[in-house]
Design a protein around this motif. Structure first.
Motif: not given
Length: 313
Positions: A129-134, A115-127
């Motif tokens: 969100r689901w990673t945050g739920r897990v 969740q701390c990875w900025p690239w994941l937040r910018r390029r794949h917001p759906a991933v």
């Protein structure tokens, strides 16, 4: 008598006139486009935040150390065995809760780092969100709730139990606050749901910092052991009692790790917030916002086009 017809005179010949050539207007000289002046860069106002280094510069070593410590913490419980437990279990129920607490905490560490990875937040917001739920529902919440009865069975003294209890309470509170901030709130004028992403980011920074408290405790524990060992033979401090020394090592490491991680989280939060503008002597604020700068550049381009319009007409 016949009359002789008079010779008719031919009508005067009018000389053919050649039409005068119409002068062709000379082609208008091509207009040389006037280059649009490039606005000078606005100087950085006093008190403006400096450009921060990329998060990956400190995220890579943090992730490497965290995953290494997590693997070492989980390895004695694979496969689960009462004799290889690092914490002396009081019963089989205590050991089962301890194993469940450790594995769900490991899930929280791995997904929290993602969740701390900025690239994941910018390029794949759906991933993201689901990673945050897990992270919350598969790691933080079950690990914290299971950790409450585990704290009661910890045989390392009351001070250590209090530190772990405070950690579990803060872990749940910050997780709930971060999750609520990401939920859709009242709808805006455009009909889109409003989400408090800034508040969500602040609470999740604190929550991830609490997730890594156990790892920080393992890092500073050797230092605490060295300090306690220096006083172990002191008849006033420990009088050679290893049990009292072990309780002191566990509680000091836990409290110090909790305090250090909370300080680090608040430092990151304050560092990410924009600095306040300092007013000048006339009461105006130095510098311009991004919208003001764009408006000034747009007005400059319009004035340039208006000056070119009479030439083209």
């Amino acid at each position: 008598m016949p009359t002789t017809p008079r010779p008719t005179s031919a009508p005067p010949t009018v000389p053919a006139t050649t039409p005068e050539p119409v002068p062709t207007p000379a082609p208008a000289p091509a207009l040389i486009p006037t280059p649009t002046p490039t606005p000078a860069p606005t100087p950085t106002p006093v008190g403006a935040p400096r450009r921060r280094p990329r998060t990956a510069l400190w995220l890579v070593p943090l992730a490497a150390v965290s995953l290494l410590i997590t693997a070492q913490a989980v390895s004695p419980y694979l496969p689960p065995d009462l004799h290889t437990s690092r914490v002396p279990p009081r019963s089989e129920l205590h050991y089962a809760l301890l194993v469940a607490h450790i594995f769900t905490a490991a899930v929280a560490v791995v997904t929290g780092l993602a969740q701390c990875w900025p690239w994941l937040r910018r390029r794949h917001p759906a991933v993201h969100r689901w990673t945050g739920r897990v992270y919350l529902f598969g790691g933080v919440f079950p690990s914290a709730l299971i950790g409450i009865p585990v704290v009661c069975f910890v045989p390392l003294g009351l001070s250590n139990q209090l530190s772990l209890g405070v950690l579990d309470a803060l872990w749940i509170v910050t997780g709930v606050a971060g999750y609520r901030a990401a939920l859709p709130q009242a709808r805006t004028n455009g009909g889109h749901p409003h989400r408090r992403y800034a508040d969500h980011r602040v609470w999740m920074i604190r929550n991830v910092a609490l997730t890594l408290v156990a790892l920080t405790s393992r890092l500073i524990q050797p230092v605490v052991e060295h300090l306690v060992a220096a006083q172990l033979a002191d008849p006033v401090s420990y009088a050679g009692d290893p049990l009292a020394a072990s309780h002191d090592i566990a509680s000091t490491s836990s409290w110090c790790a909790l305090l250090l991680n909370l300080i680090a989280a608040e430092y990151l939060i304050q560092r990410r917030r924009p600095a306040r503008r300092r007013p000048t002597g006339s009461g105006r604020q130095t510098g311009h916002s991004d919208q003001e700068g764009r408006a000034q550049r747009t007005r400059g381009v319009q004035r340039t086009r208006g000056a070119q319009q009479p030439e083209s007409a």
